[in-house]
Design a protein around this motif. Structure first.
Motif, mmCIF file in Angstrom:
data_model
loop_
_atom_site.group_PDB
_atom_site.id
_atom_site.type_symbol
_atom_site.label_atom_id
_atom_site.label_comp_id
_atom_site.label_asym_id
_atom_site.label_seq_id
_atom_site.Cartn_x
_atom_site.Cartn_y
_atom_site.Cartn_z
ATOM 1 N N THR A 28 1.206 -1.132 0.103
ATOM 2 C CA THR A 28 0.514 -0.023 -0.079
ATOM 3 C C THR A 28 1.220 1.372 -0.105
ATOM 4 N N VAL A 29 0.164 2.255 -0.917
ATOM 5 C CA VAL A 29 1.139 3.457 -1.004
ATOM 6 C C VAL A 29 0.170 4.087 -0.233
ATOM 7 N N TYR A 30 1.140 5.005 0.424
ATOM 8 C CA TYR A 30 0.338 5.896 1.470
ATOM 9 C C TYR A 30 0.303 7.593 1.299
ATOM 10 N N GLY A 31 -0.762 8.548 1.104
ATOM 11 C CA GLY A 31 -0.896 9.617 0.679
ATOM 12 C C GLY A 31 -2.186 11.227 0.672
ATOM 13 N N THR A 32 -2.361 12.090 -0.145
ATOM 14 C CA THR A 32 -2.544 12.625 0.179
ATOM 15 C C THR A 32 -3.446 12.510 -1.125
ATOM 16 N N CYS A 33 -4.593 12.887 -1.392
ATOM 17 C CA CYS A 33 -5.480 13.344 -3.176
ATOM 18 C C CYS A 33 -5.025 14.585 -3.413
ATOM 19 N N GLY A 34 -4.451 14.207 -4.757
ATOM 20 C CA GLY A 34 -4.289 16.121 -5.270
ATOM 21 C C GLY A 34 -4.941 16.769 -5.895
ATOM 22 N N GLU A 35 -4.948 17.917 -6.313
ATOM 23 C CA GLU A 35 -5.872 18.616 -6.782
ATOM 24 C C GLU A 35 -6.222 18.112 -8.475
ATOM 25 N N ASP A 36 -5.173 17.113 -8.852
ATOM 26 C CA ASP A 36 -5.229 16.806 -10.706
ATOM 27 C C ASP A 36 -6.516 15.704 -10.542
ATOM 28 N N THR A 37 -7.015 15.478 -9.848
ATOM 29 C CA THR A 37 -7.534 14.123 -10.037
ATOM 30 C C THR A 37 -8.501 13.791 -10.334
ATOM 31 N N GLY A 38 -8.832 13.057 -11.522
ATOM 32 C CA GLY A 38 -10.751 13.416 -12.319
ATOM 33 C C GLY A 38 -11.428 12.403 -12.067
ATOM 34 N N MET A 39 -12.053 11.830 -13.005
ATOM 35 C CA MET A 39 -12.810 11.478 -13.158
ATOM 36 C C MET A 39 -12.077 9.826 -13.763
ATOM 37 N N SER A 40 -11.429 9.311 -13.873
ATOM 38 C CA SER A 40 -10.201 7.473 -14.373
ATOM 39 C C SER A 40 -8.630 8.081 -13.845
ATOM 40 N N THR A 41 -8.327 9.262 -12.805
ATOM 41 C CA THR A 41 -6.819 9.050 -12.171
ATOM 42 C C THR A 41 -7.272 9.900 -11.445
ATOM 43 N N LEU A 42 -6.088 9.540 -10.674
ATOM 44 C CA LEU A 42 -5.891 9.775 -9.228
ATOM 45 C C LEU A 42 -4.080 10.210 -8.615
ATOM 46 N N GLN A 43 -4.437 10.871 -8.669
ATOM 47 C CA GLN A 43 -3.386 12.538 -8.199
ATOM 48 C C GLN A 43 -2.687 11.628 -7.161
ATOM 49 N N LEU A 44 -1.913 11.527 -6.653
ATOM 50 C CA LEU A 44 -1.465 11.107 -4.720
ATOM 51 C C LEU A 44 -0.316 11.312 -4.655
ATOM 52 N N ILE A 45 -0.091 12.618 -3.580
ATOM 53 C CA ILE A 45 0.618 13.047 -3.207
ATOM 54 C C ILE A 45 1.115 11.824 -2.504
ATOM 55 N N THR A 46 2.440 11.366 -2.283
ATOM 56 C CA THR A 46 2.628 9.937 -1.294
ATOM 57 C C THR A 46 3.006 10.990 0.183
ATOM 58 N N ASP A 47 3.476 9.822 1.278
ATOM 59 C CA ASP A 47 3.970 10.378 2.684
ATOM 60 C C ASP A 47 5.121 10.776 2.312
ATOM 61 N N LYS A 48 5.958 10.182 1.481
ATOM 62 C CA LYS A 48 7.378 10.671 0.602
ATOM 63 C C LYS A 48 7.661 11.928 0.138
ATOM 64 N N GLY A 49 6.558 12.708 -0.282
ATOM 65 C CA GLY A 49 6.310 13.587 -0.917
ATOM 66 C C GLY A 49 6.275 13.792 -2.641
ATOM 67 N N ASP A 50 6.657 12.198 -2.910
ATOM 68 C CA ASP A 50 6.246 11.734 -4.345
ATOM 69 C C ASP A 50 5.241 12.224 -4.903
ATOM 70 N N THR A 51 4.933 12.677 -5.709
ATOM 71 C CA THR A 51 3.402 12.912 -7.275
ATOM 72 C C THR A 51 3.271 11.740 -7.464
ATOM 73 N N LEU A 52 2.165 11.043 -7.608
ATOM 74 C CA LEU A 52 2.136 9.353 -8.329
ATOM 75 C C LEU A 52 0.380 9.798 -9.078
ATOM 76 N N GLU A 53 0.772 9.355 -10.856
ATOM 77 C CA GLU A 53 -0.264 9.232 -11.144
ATOM 78 C C GLU A 53 -1.159 8.162 -11.965
ATOM 79 N N TYR A 54 -2.008 7.485 -10.667
ATOM 80 C CA TYR A 54 -2.719 6.215 -10.821
ATOM 81 C C TYR A 54 -3.892 6.536 -11.737
ATOM 82 N N VAL A 55 -3.789 5.282 -12.553
ATOM 83 C CA VAL A 55 -5.157 5.313 -13.428
ATOM 84 C C VAL A 55 -6.391 4.233 -12.134
#
Length: 170
Positions: A28-55
């Motif tokens: 599991t990757v933990y973080g905060t939901c980012g502002e660039d999250t959309g209908m089919s994407t999740l922007q996750l700002i991880t607890d380590k400070g990385d920004t990940l884009e998930y489909v």
């Protein structure tokens, strides 16, 4: 390591205890939901400070539990596909999970930081802790899949059955 000694004929025997078995690795990757999250994407700002884009596409919409709201605490399990994209297989909105839940035989509160408070006076073996492990909810020693997580409903499933809760009023 611990040791134990025995005396036999004035000889001391030392036995080294086996190290504890390693716990299952948490994917599991933990973080905060980012502002660039959309209908089919999740922007996750991880607890380590990385920004990940998930489909987050799925045929039945079952990947995201609890909604995607900017600033909410998230727990995400996924993989990297052949194209190099991160694909979420399970995304749990922990901010939605926090709070008081009730059913006919349970009345408890899931708190930030891993604590569970029980309000059912006669309950045997109340849950006192929670965590997420590989996209599953651990309540005490019980492990559940989260089937439904909404603003006022929670449905959990394990080998024993399906358990449905509603959000308790404060």
């Amino acid at each position: 390591l611990s040791w134990a000694g025995c005396k036999k004929n004035n000889k001391q025997i030392t036995i080294n205890a086996l190290p504890e078995q390693p716990q299952e690795n948490d994917s599991t990757v933990y973080g905060t939901c980012g502002e660039d999250t959309g209908m089919s994407t999740l922007q996750l700002i991880t607890d380590k400070g990385d920004t990940l884009e998930y489909v987050t596409d799925s045929d039945d919409g079952s990947v995201v539990k609890g909604g995607l709201f900017s600033g909410d605490r998230m727990a995400v399990v996924g993989y990297k596909n052949a194209d190099g994209e991160l694909v979420a297989t399970n995304a749990i909105n922990l901010s939605t999970l926090y709070g008081k839940w009730t059913s006919l035989d349970k009345n408890f509160e899931i708190e930030e930081g891993g604590e569970v408070k029980s309000f059912q006076k006669a309950e045997k073996n109340p849950w006192t802790s929670w965590s997420i492990l590989n996209g599953k909810l651990l309540l005490g020693k019980d492990t559940f899949d989260i089937d439904v997580l909404g603003p006022d409903s929670l449905s959990l499933e394990n080998k024993v059955g399906i358990f449905v809760y509603k959000r308790a009023k404060n």
